[in-house]
Design a protein around this motif. Structure first.
Motif, PDB file in Angstrom:
ATOM      1  N   GLY A 148       0.953  -1.256   0.137  1.00 15.86           N
ATOM      2  CA  GLY A 148      -0.176  -0.309   0.063  1.00 15.86           C
ATOM      3  C   GLY A 148       0.825   1.322  -0.038  1.00 15.86           C
ATOM      4  O   GLY A 148       2.073   1.362   0.081  1.00 15.86           O
ATOM      5  N   ALA A 149       0.001   2.775  -0.273  1.00 12.56           N
ATOM      6  CA  ALA A 149       0.601   3.709  -0.227  1.00 12.56           C
ATOM      7  C   ALA A 149       0.552   4.681   1.091  1.00 12.56           C
ATOM      8  O   ALA A 149      -0.659   4.246   1.166  1.00 12.56           O
ATOM      9  CB  ALA A 149       0.234   4.303  -1.188  1.00 12.56           C
ATOM     10  N   LEU A 192      11.331   7.442  -3.426  1.00 13.72           N
ATOM     11  CA  LEU A 192      11.302   5.870  -2.665  1.00 13.72           C
ATOM     12  C   LEU A 192      12.761   5.544  -1.158  1.00 13.72           C
ATOM     13  O   LEU A 192      12.328   4.193  -1.322  1.00 13.72           O
ATOM     14  CB  LEU A 192      12.293   5.544  -4.805  1.00 13.72           C
ATOM     15  N   ARG A 193      13.590   5.632  -1.367  1.00 14.87           N
ATOM     16  CA  ARG A 193      14.388   5.375  -0.600  1.00 14.87           C
ATOM     17  C   ARG A 193      15.046   6.456   0.720  1.00 14.87           C
ATOM     18  O   ARG A 193      15.173   5.861   1.785  1.00 14.87           O
ATOM     19  CB  ARG A 193      15.599   5.887  -1.634  1.00 14.87           C
ATOM     20  N   ARG A 194      14.164   7.680   0.551  1.00 18.94           N
ATOM     21  CA  ARG A 194      14.318   8.405   2.322  1.00 18.94           C
ATOM     22  C   ARG A 194      12.748   8.749   2.334  1.00 18.94           C
ATOM     23  O   ARG A 194      12.767  10.520   1.676  1.00 18.94           O
ATOM     24  CB  ARG A 194      15.208   9.903   1.997  1.00 18.94           C
ATOM     25  N   GLY A 248      10.000   0.025  -5.682  1.00 18.55           N
ATOM     26  CA  GLY A 248       9.596   1.199  -6.401  1.00 18.55           C
ATOM     27  C   GLY A 248      10.863   1.021  -6.132  1.00 18.55           C
ATOM     28  O   GLY A 248      11.932   1.721  -7.562  1.00 18.55           O
ATOM     29  N   ALA A 249      12.074   1.524  -5.610  1.00 17.53           N
ATOM     30  CA  ALA A 249      13.247   1.712  -5.637  1.00 17.53           C
ATOM     31  C   ALA A 249      14.401   0.467  -6.227  1.00 17.53           C
ATOM     32  O   ALA A 249      14.930   0.635  -6.519  1.00 17.53           O
ATOM     33  CB  ALA A 249      14.330   1.939  -4.394  1.00 17.53           C
ATOM     34  N   LEU A 276       6.106  -0.404   4.365  1.00 20.78           N
ATOM     35  CA  LEU A 276       7.845  -0.044   3.513  1.00 20.78           C
ATOM     36  C   LEU A 276       7.400  -0.681   1.961  1.00 20.78           C
ATOM     37  O   LEU A 276       8.746  -0.410   1.217  1.00 20.78           O
ATOM     38  CB  LEU A 276       8.406  -0.559   4.198  1.00 20.78           C
ATOM     39  N   ASN A 277       6.846  -1.994   1.858  1.00 21.26           N
ATOM     40  CA  ASN A 277       6.858  -2.403   0.491  1.00 21.26           C
ATOM     41  C   ASN A 277       7.061  -1.669  -0.715  1.00 21.26           C
ATOM     42  O   ASN A 277       7.862  -2.354  -1.186  1.00 21.26           O
ATOM     43  CB  ASN A 277       5.839  -3.802   0.301  1.00 21.26           C
ATOM     44  N   LEU A 278       5.502  -0.500  -0.882  1.00 24.05           N
ATOM     45  CA  LEU A 278       6.087  -0.607  -2.237  1.00 24.05           C
ATOM     46  C   LEU A 278       6.786   0.533  -2.576  1.00 24.05           C
ATOM     47  O   LEU A 278       7.255   0.481  -3.548  1.00 24.05           O
ATOM     48  CB  LEU A 278       4.202   0.269  -1.822  1.00 24.05           C
ATOM     49  N   ALA A 279       7.006   1.397  -1.854  1.00 23.97           N
ATOM     50  CA  ALA A 279       8.624   1.799  -1.108  1.00 23.97           C
ATOM     51  C   ALA A 279       9.759   1.064  -2.016  1.00 23.97           C
ATOM     52  O   ALA A 279      10.708   1.724  -2.742  1.00 23.97           O
ATOM     53  CB  ALA A 279       8.816   3.354  -0.527  1.00 23.97           C
TER      54      ALA A 279
END
Length: 259
Positions: free
Chosen positions: A49-50, A136-138, A169-170, A163-166
């Motif tokens: 999720g976002a 995506l990372r921070r 994406g990374a 955290l999974n979606l970001a």
């Protein structure tokens, strides 16, 4: 004395349920907030999720966001479960935690001591600048994870679904970057090879013709019809050999062929 800190993570949907967008060409309003929450419900059921995430430490919520001001912290505070502009979804309660730090409440360093959670968040506020924010990372989710680890929550206790979606994406961005780099590495030798071939072709085209070749061509055209077919000394040798085998001289054979 041992200092403990109350630690909670508050998770929000990125849009409030009453968020709408107006489509002027159609003359209607689209309930984009409700659509987004419904989509996030499905992603949440799949373990993703976002989300926006904040960390409540001893009754005060801390979160991280972006800004364009150099050296300005991206960490902000609010009352728990009321982060502005987001729709509250759920809370992850880690209870009372004891952490150790080599910083005392007066800023001195020395032996490891238990530390007030707000001092830890103040240190993080200096580290997490708004201009360093990366979707995506921070981001707010990675900030919350880092805060929990510093406050004494173990890695295994922090769920990954927010955290999974970001992270995905990374990973996808890294994969695309690696493919592009590999293609560039593979194409570069081909470019160099083609560049060398083109430069070599230009050198061959610009090379002046040898004058000796012209003289030999002129000499070969002075012997009549057969002379036009000759190819240097190799054919002369063949003519001499045939003439000797037939008891003719080479000049006779050449003249007979010409007639």
């Amino acid at each position: 004395t041992v200092t403990t800190n109350s630690v909670r993570i508050h998770v929000y949907d990125l849009l409030t349920k009453d968020a709408e967008i107006e489509l002027f060409s159609w003359g209607c309003h689209v309930p984009i907030g409700q659509c987004f929450v419904a989509m996030n419900d499905g992603l949440h059921a799949l373990g993703s999720g976002a989300y926006h995430v904040g960390v409540e430490v001893n009754g005060l919520e801390f979160a991280y966001g972006a800004n364009d001001v150099p050296s300005l912290s991206g960490v902000f505070t609010c009352h728990p479960r009321t982060s502005p502009g987001y729709q509250y979804r759920t809370t992850l309660d880690f209870g009372e935690r004891t952490n150790t730090s080599d910083r005392s409440p007066h800023g001195d360093t020395g032996a490891s001591i238990s530390c007030d959670g707000h001092l830890i968040m103040q240190d993080m506020a200096r580290e997490y600048l708004g201009c360093d924010y990366d979707l995506l990372r921070r981001n707010c989710c990675t900030f919350a994870r880092d805060a929990c680890l510093r406050l004494g929550v173990s890695e295994g206790e922090i769920p990954s679904w927010f955290l999974n979606l970001a992270s995905a994406g990374a990973d996808a961005h890294d994969a695309v970057t690696n493919v592009e780099a590999a293609v560039d590495r593979g194409v570069e030798p081909l470019k160099r090879m083609l560049s060398l071939e083109n430069s070599g072709g230009r050198r061959r085209r610009d090379r002046p013709k040898r004058s000796g070749r012209k003289n030999r061509d002129k000499e070969s055209n002075t012997t009549g019809g057969y002379g036009k077919m000759r190819n240097g000394g190799a054919i002369d040798s063949v003519v001499d050999a045939i003439g000797r085998s037939l008891c003719f001289g080479p000049q006779m054979l050449t003249n007979s062929c010409a007639t």
